[in-house]
Design an enzyme around this catalytic site. Structure first.
Site, PDB file in Angstrom:
ATOM      1  N   ARG A 110     -44.207 -42.070 -74.219  1.00  0.00           N
ATOM      2  CA  ARG A 110     -45.497 -41.655 -73.626  1.00  0.00           C
ATOM      3  C   ARG A 110     -46.605 -41.596 -74.690  1.00  0.00           C
ATOM      4  O   ARG A 110     -47.463 -40.714 -74.659  1.00  0.00           O
ATOM      5  CB  ARG A 110     -45.391 -40.290 -72.934  1.00  0.00           C
ATOM      6  N   SER A 121     -45.475 -34.847 -64.164  1.00  0.00           N
ATOM      7  CA  SER A 121     -44.789 -34.007 -65.149  1.00  0.00           C
ATOM      8  C   SER A 121     -45.816 -33.380 -66.079  1.00  0.00           C
ATOM      9  O   SER A 121     -46.611 -34.082 -66.695  1.00  0.00           O
ATOM     10  CB  SER A 121     -43.830 -34.851 -65.989  1.00  0.00           C
ATOM     11  N   GLU A 171     -47.766 -33.283 -71.343  1.00  0.00           N
ATOM     12  CA  GLU A 171     -47.872 -34.732 -71.147  1.00  0.00           C
ATOM     13  C   GLU A 171     -49.181 -35.026 -70.410  1.00  0.00           C
ATOM     14  O   GLU A 171     -49.867 -35.995 -70.685  1.00  0.00           O
ATOM     15  CB  GLU A 171     -46.684 -35.228 -70.318  1.00  0.00           C
TER      16      GLU A 171
HETATM   17  C1  LIG Z   1     -46.296 -37.422 -58.626  1.00  0.00           C
HETATM   18  C2  LIG Z   1     -46.413 -38.047 -59.995  1.00  0.00           C
HETATM   19  C3  LIG Z   1     -45.300 -38.691 -60.541  1.00  0.00           C
HETATM   20  C4  LIG Z   1     -45.389 -39.268 -61.828  1.00  0.00           C
HETATM   21  N1  LIG Z   1     -44.293 -39.909 -62.340  1.00  0.00           N
HETATM   22  C5  LIG Z   1     -44.375 -40.492 -63.557  1.00  0.00           C
HETATM   23  C6  LIG Z   1     -43.243 -41.187 -64.103  1.00  0.00           C
HETATM   24  O1  LIG Z   1     -42.189 -41.286 -63.533  1.00  0.00           O
HETATM   25  N2  LIG Z   1     -43.386 -41.741 -65.346  1.00  0.00           N
HETATM   26  C7  LIG Z   1     -44.555 -41.672 -66.034  1.00  0.00           C
HETATM   27  O2  LIG Z   1     -44.627 -42.226 -67.148  1.00  0.00           O
HETATM   28  N3  LIG Z   1     -45.632 -41.029 -65.534  1.00  0.00           N
HETATM   29  C8  LIG Z   1     -45.569 -40.446 -64.313  1.00  0.00           C
HETATM   30  N4  LIG Z   1     -46.660 -39.793 -63.815  1.00  0.00           N
HETATM   31  C9  LIG Z   1     -47.896 -39.669 -64.638  1.00  0.00           C
HETATM   32  C10 LIG Z   1     -48.911 -40.803 -64.449  1.00  0.00           C
HETATM   33  O3  LIG Z   1     -48.744 -41.453 -63.206  1.00  0.00           O
HETATM   34  C11 LIG Z   1     -48.831 -41.831 -65.574  1.00  0.00           C
HETATM   35  O4  LIG Z   1     -49.098 -41.224 -66.832  1.00  0.00           O
HETATM   36  C12 LIG Z   1     -49.812 -42.983 -65.367  1.00  0.00           C
HETATM   37  O5  LIG Z   1     -49.560 -43.997 -66.317  1.00  0.00           O
HETATM   38  C13 LIG Z   1     -51.291 -42.574 -65.471  1.00  0.00           C
HETATM   39  O6  LIG Z   1     -52.056 -43.651 -64.982  1.00  0.00           O
HETATM   40  P1  LIG Z   1     -53.518 -43.430 -64.378  1.00  0.00           P
HETATM   41  O7  LIG Z   1     -54.068 -44.772 -64.058  1.00  0.00           O
HETATM   42  O8  LIG Z   1     -53.476 -42.464 -63.256  1.00  0.00           O
HETATM   43  O9  LIG Z   1     -54.251 -42.830 -65.635  1.00  0.00           O
HETATM   44  P2  LIG Z   1     -55.249 -41.564 -65.688  1.00  0.00           P
HETATM   45  O10 LIG Z   1     -54.501 -40.330 -65.302  1.00  0.00           O
HETATM   46  O11 LIG Z   1     -56.487 -41.879 -64.964  1.00  0.00           O
HETATM   47  O12 LIG Z   1     -55.508 -41.517 -67.261  1.00  0.00           O
HETATM   48  C14 LIG Z   1     -54.469 -41.143 -68.156  1.00  0.00           C
HETATM   49  C15 LIG Z   1     -54.926 -41.434 -69.597  1.00  0.00           C
HETATM   50  O13 LIG Z   1     -55.014 -42.841 -69.763  1.00  0.00           O
HETATM   51  C16 LIG Z   1     -56.329 -43.195 -70.192  1.00  0.00           C
HETATM   52  N5  LIG Z   1     -56.674 -44.476 -69.574  1.00  0.00           N
HETATM   53  C17 LIG Z   1     -56.713 -44.772 -68.248  1.00  0.00           C
HETATM   54  N6  LIG Z   1     -57.074 -46.049 -68.067  1.00  0.00           N
HETATM   55  C18 LIG Z   1     -57.287 -46.576 -69.306  1.00  0.00           C
HETATM   56  C19 LIG Z   1     -57.698 -47.849 -69.782  1.00  0.00           C
HETATM   57  N7  LIG Z   1     -57.970 -48.858 -68.946  1.00  0.00           N
HETATM   58  N8  LIG Z   1     -57.793 -48.033 -71.141  1.00  0.00           N
HETATM   59  C20 LIG Z   1     -57.518 -47.024 -71.989  1.00  0.00           C
HETATM   60  N9  LIG Z   1     -57.160 -45.784 -71.596  1.00  0.00           N
HETATM   61  C21 LIG Z   1     -57.031 -45.564 -70.260  1.00  0.00           C
HETATM   62  C22 LIG Z   1     -57.223 -42.067 -69.705  1.00  0.00           C
HETATM   63  O14 LIG Z   1     -58.429 -41.991 -70.468  1.00  0.00           O
HETATM   64  C23 LIG Z   1     -56.323 -40.872 -69.903  1.00  0.00           C
HETATM   65  O15 LIG Z   1     -56.343 -40.443 -71.250  1.00  0.00           O
HETATM   66  C24 LIG Z   1     -46.607 -39.213 -62.539  1.00  0.00           C
HETATM   67  C25 LIG Z   1     -47.732 -38.585 -61.971  1.00  0.00           C
HETATM   68  C26 LIG Z   1     -47.632 -38.016 -60.712  1.00  0.00           C
HETATM   69  C27 LIG Z   1     -48.866 -37.376 -60.121  1.00  0.00           C
END
Ligand SMILES: Cc1cc2nc3c(=O)[nH]c(=O)nc-3n(C[C@H](O)[C@H](O)[C@H](O)COP(=O)(O)OP(=O)(O)OC[C@H]3O[C@@H](n4cnc5c(N)ncnc54)[C@H](O)[C@@H]3O)c2cc1C
Length: 298
Positions: free
Chosen positions: A166, A216, A286
């Site tokens: 991560r 998480s 996280e």
């Molecule tokens: C119900 C649930 C289940 C989940 N299960 C998992 C799992 O199994 N495994 C897991 O790894 N995660 C899980 N997550 C967490 C999350 O989905 C991941 O971390 C995901 O990768 C975040 O993506 P996002 O597009 O929503 O990013 P955001 O939440 O919008 O952003 C997260 C971070 O990434 C940065 N970011 C976003 N887009 C870009 C870009 N284009 N360039 C540079 N930086 C960027 C943002 O600035 C921020 O710092 C879960 C979340 C939820 C709500």
């Protein structure tokens, strides 16, 4: 100056743009029309700084005072998936991971299945090295495209980044606009669809669904699980304001629309303190906590 083609709005409450569903506003929210428009916006005088990059907000807690500057949301405009053949897939950063997983499943690219469990975008998955069910985003990346703070586009190989659990570093002050993934091909599309359904059903059995959460909350410490530590510290169901520790999965904080970001942050601190007292382990969030506190307090 190039005319901007995206959507720019001022003072936008972010509740509907994050899975935590708390209300801190973005000073400005820009949704670019495509990668060229994104570059033009970033380079323009219209763009208030600093920039914050938003995927689907599934790993974010935006504090109640909101985010200053420009929040850039790629999900609307950077949304293309292109099959380059032999398992190579070019994907824009705004594409939802679940959509990419389904798309790949239909073509027999089974190594993409883990993406079905990640409720974010490809950009967020690249930034977090998101993973599930033994799969990890960067294990499949061949190259990425990025944009820098002057709006210039770059192409970088996976070797330009240090990748951990991560955790991704390299190319500071650049943000992801897309990636080329190289998935082994040759899987059976029908079997893959069935496999995806099983994985998602298993997830629904073990994690809270249909309720606001940021996924998480804490990273798993080496050799252990944050959920086990939280549960055995007696914290399941514990509340701060409108937020509580999920009864279904102790590493999730959930709420039904009544919690503020400061309730959730207070609960995060309380869990850290209690787990440290009970187990001697300091849990690291996280979920990314960003934005301003409300000056008057909650
Ligand atoms: C119900 C649930 C289940 C989940 N299960 C998992 C799992 O199994 N495994 C897991 O790894 N995660 C899980 N997550 C967490 C999350 O989905 C991941 O971390 C995901 O990768 C975040 O993506 P996002 O597009 O929503 O990013 P955001 O939440 O919008 O952003 C997260 C971070 O990434 C940065 N970011 C976003 N887009 C870009 C870009 N284009 N360039 C540079 N930086 C960027 C943002 O600035 C921020 O710092 C879960 C979340 C939820 C709500």
């Amino acid at each position: 100056m190039t005319a901007l083609r995206g959507r720019l709005r001022e003072s936008v409450p972010m509740a509907r743009y994050t899975t935590c569903r708390v209300v801190g506003p973005a000073e400005w929210l820009y949704e670019p029309a495509d990668a060229a428009d994104l570059g033009a916006f970033v380079a323009s005088d219209t763009a208030a700084r600093p920039f914050f990059w938003l995927g689907l907000g599934s790993n974010l807690l935006i504090r109640d005072g909101g985010l200053r500057g420009s929040v850039i949301r790629l999900h609307r405009g950077l949304a293309a998936i292109t099959d380059l053949g032999n398992g190579r897939v070019q994907v824009d950063a705004g594409v939802a991971c679940a959509k990419l997983a389904r798309w790949c499943g239909q073509r027999g690219y089974g190594e993409a299945a883990f993406l079905a469990g990640i409720p974010g975008t490809v950009g967020g998955a690249l930034a977090m090295n998101a993973g599930a069910w033994g799969g990890e985003t960067w294990a499949q990346v061949e190259s990425v495209t990025t944009v820098d703070q002057h709006g210039e586009q770059h192409q970088r190989s996976a070797a330009d980044y240090d990748i951990g659990y991560r955790d991704v570093s390299g190319a500071p002050d650049e943000w992801f606009t897309g990636a080329i993934f190289a998935f082994p091909s040759g899987g059976d599309p029908q079997a893959l669809q069935a496999h995806l359904r099983e994985l998602l059903a298993e997830r629904a059995r073990t994690q809270p669904t249909g309720i606001a959460s940021g996924g998480s909350v804490f990273r798993n410490p080496p050799g252990d699980h944050a959920a086990r530590l939280i549960e055995s510290a007696g914290l399941k169901g514990v509340r701060e304001g409108g937020a509580w520790v999920s009864e279904k999965h102790a590493n999730f904080i959930v709420h039904r629309g009544e919690a503020s970001a400061s309730d959730i942050e207070a609960l995060i601190t309380r869990i850290q303190q209690q787990v440290e007292t009970t187990h001697g382990v300091r849990l690291t969030p996280e979920v990314r906590i960003v934005g301003e506190e409300v000056a008057s307090g909650h």
